[in-house]
Design a protein around this motif. Structure first.
Motif, PDB file in Angstrom:
ATOM      1  N   SER A 275       0.850  -1.349  -0.089  1.00 49.31           N
ATOM      2  CA  SER A 275       0.065  -0.035   0.006  1.00 49.31           C
ATOM      3  C   SER A 275       0.954   1.345  -0.063  1.00 49.31           C
ATOM      4  O   SER A 275       0.515   2.357  -0.719  1.00 49.31           O
ATOM      5  N   MET A 276       1.802   1.395   0.892  1.00 49.47           N
ATOM      6  CA  MET A 276       2.728   2.310   0.720  1.00 49.47           C
ATOM      7  C   MET A 276       3.412   2.728  -0.319  1.00 49.47           C
ATOM      8  O   MET A 276       3.462   3.933  -0.677  1.00 49.47           O
ATOM      9  N   ASP A 277       3.999   1.456  -1.115  1.00 42.25           N
ATOM     10  CA  ASP A 277       4.470   1.890  -2.190  1.00 42.25           C
ATOM     11  C   ASP A 277       3.498   2.141  -3.355  1.00 42.25           C
ATOM     12  O   ASP A 277       3.979   3.119  -4.419  1.00 42.25           O
ATOM     13  N   VAL A 278       2.400   1.745  -3.411  1.00 44.78           N
ATOM     14  CA  VAL A 278       1.408   2.261  -4.405  1.00 44.78           C
ATOM     15  C   VAL A 278       1.386   3.577  -4.210  1.00 44.78           C
ATOM     16  O   VAL A 278       1.194   4.378  -5.171  1.00 44.78           O
ATOM     17  N   SER A 279       1.248   4.124  -2.997  1.00 48.18           N
ATOM     18  CA  SER A 279       0.828   5.659  -2.707  1.00 48.18           C
ATOM     19  C   SER A 279       2.134   6.593  -3.272  1.00 48.18           C
ATOM     20  O   SER A 279       2.140   7.457  -4.039  1.00 48.18           O
ATOM     21  N   LYS A 280       3.312   5.947  -3.109  1.00 48.55           N
ATOM     22  CA  LYS A 280       4.641   6.715  -3.605  1.00 48.55           C
ATOM     23  C   LYS A 280       4.571   6.604  -5.232  1.00 48.55           C
ATOM     24  O   LYS A 280       5.068   7.702  -5.723  1.00 48.55           O
ATOM     25  N   ILE A 281       4.183   5.608  -5.559  1.00 47.58           N
ATOM     26  CA  ILE A 281       4.353   5.466  -7.141  1.00 47.58           C
ATOM     27  C   ILE A 281       3.237   6.452  -8.012  1.00 47.58           C
ATOM     28  O   ILE A 281       3.636   7.022  -8.695  1.00 47.58           O
ATOM     29  N   ILE A 282       2.066   6.338  -7.492  1.00 43.04           N
ATOM     30  CA  ILE A 282       0.762   6.985  -7.874  1.00 43.04           C
ATOM     31  C   ILE A 282       1.107   8.505  -7.569  1.00 43.04           C
ATOM     32  O   ILE A 282       1.023   9.483  -8.455  1.00 43.04           O
ATOM     33  N   GLY A 283       1.694   8.818  -6.402  1.00 38.84           N
ATOM     34  CA  GLY A 283       2.007  10.341  -5.950  1.00 38.84           C
ATOM     35  C   GLY A 283       3.020  10.854  -6.844  1.00 38.84           C
ATOM     36  O   GLY A 283       3.152  11.876  -7.225  1.00 38.84           O
TER      37      GLY A 283
END
Length: 398
Positions: A124-132
């Motif tokens: 989840s944290m990496d998804v937020s970083k990638i999309i952000g």
């Protein structure tokens, strides 16, 4: 792939265990019944949510109509306008950017991701970083603000797709109607009892109604007023057709007026209200009776009055949803539930017409019973009144 959906999350029924599916099935039936006029939609039932699909061709007005209907259904926690995309971050990036570009400009944003499918390799944290990071690249002058953003992006990674959305609407919460039993609500034309009934419906109770009239002292418009309140409370019978019992209390009222201590008049009236309600409760197998009482609000609602009045009941639970509410809080809820403007119409009910100048605030059951025993015809009148209770048909007026 990108599909527009309305995403429904449950209220308190998420706390349920083995019988959770019974609650979900009941809620699903309520949603389907409420939205039966929208013939083209599909409602998908899942263990943790419902999804309303086939709405890609709907305009915003139609979608808002659906959402407003959903907001009236007990058991729904959140109502969300959302988008589904393939379970691929590149697909998510492309479609998310298109939707963001169609919205108003924003300065700061925050990504909130949930990986509901733990087999998905990216956390989840990496998804937020990638999309952000992607949004920062594509939208000039945008910044991440984790504490006070003016735009939020929600991402949920599910087993079969990714869902994203930007805002949530609160539903009523609580439980589907009827999943927590049925009760008989003592309703007047005032502010409190309609609010109490609405709160009980939200907690999953099926609520039927009992009111008392004293013709010719009470106007016929009182019944119209109470019926209008019931229509609002039950959303005009959208989920069930409530029963509405009407008791002609005139003869009992006159007999009670002969008591020696006039300060006990309201106390005795309410004791007989409860006796009649209990008789109906036993006959029609209600789980409880309910009132709009708020502790200490009036003389008949002090703890001594509540105890004295309730002491006539033999085997009946009394629900008092408003017991700890202030009057200002009850008024605020009545405005929220759209009952306030009808409740304040100037048609007095039985209680308000026969309040003594100095009602007793600390009555005792012993003294109340002593006064009742001196009323020669009271038992026969009670029996006759119960035998002649009328049940009105609702929602049949043109």
């Amino acid at each position: 792939m990108k599909n527009k959906i309305i995403y429904i999350k449950f209220g308190e029924l998420t706390l349920k265990g083995k019988n959770k599916m019974n609650f979900i099935n009941s809620l699903f039936n309520s949603v389907r019944q409420k939205l039966n006029s929208f013939s083209n939609i599909k409602i998908l039932k899942k263990y943790d949510c419902f999804e309303i699909t086939s709405i890609d061709g709907f305009n915003q007005t139609d979608i808002n109509k659906i959402i407003n209907e959903l907001k009236t259904i007990p058991g729904i926690g959140l109502i969300i306008k959302a988008f589904c995309v393939n379970k691929d971050l590149n697909d998510l990036k492309e479609n998310l950017l298109k939707e963001i570009n169609s919205l108003n400009n924003f300065d700061t944003f925050k990504i909130l991701s949930k990986r509901l499918d733990k087999t998905f390799k990216t956390s989840s944290m990496d998804v937020s970083k990638i999309i952000g990071g992607y949004i920062l690249e594509q939208i000039k002058n945008s910044k991440v603000d984790l504490h006070n953003p003016n735009f939020k992006i929600f991402i949920e990674i599910k087993k079969d797709k990714i869902v994203f959305y930007f805002e949530k609407s609160k539903g009523l919460g609580g439980f589907p109607i009827g999943t927590n039993g049925k009760c008989l609500m003592l309703i007047s034309g005032g502010i409190d009892s309609p609010v109490a009934a609405k709160l009980l419906l939200r907690k999953g109770m099926k609520v039927d109604f009992l009111t008392f009239v004293s013709p010719p002292h009470t106007s016929e418009k009182v019944l119209d007023k109470v019926e209008d309140l019931i229509k609002i409370i039950t959303d005009s019978g959208s989920f069930y057709t409530p029963k509405f019992y009407v008791v002609n209390f005139t003869k009992l009222q006159h007999e009670i007026s002969h008591i020696e201590d006039k300060s006990y008049q309201i106390t005795l009236m309410r004791r007989y209200f409860f006796r009649i309600a209990e008789a109906l409760k036993e006959k029609h197998e209600y789980d409880s009776i309910a009132t709009g009482e708020s502790l200490g609000q009036v003389a008949s609602q002090t703890i001594e009055s509540i105890n004295t009045i309730s002491s006539v009941l033999k085997n009946t639970q009394v629900l008092r949803p408003l017991l700890t509410y202030d009057k200002s809080e009850i008024i605020e809820l009545s405005k929220k539930f759209n009952t306030y403007n009808i409740s304040i119409l100037p048609y007095a009910d039985s209680c308000s017409l026969f309040v003594p100048k100095r009602p007793v605030t600390k009555p005792t059951a012993h003294k109340a019973l002593n006064q009742e025993q001196k009323l020669e015809f009271i038992d026969d009148l009670l029996k006759s009144t119960i035998q002649n209770i009328e049940m009105l048909k609702l929602f049949n007026k043109k």
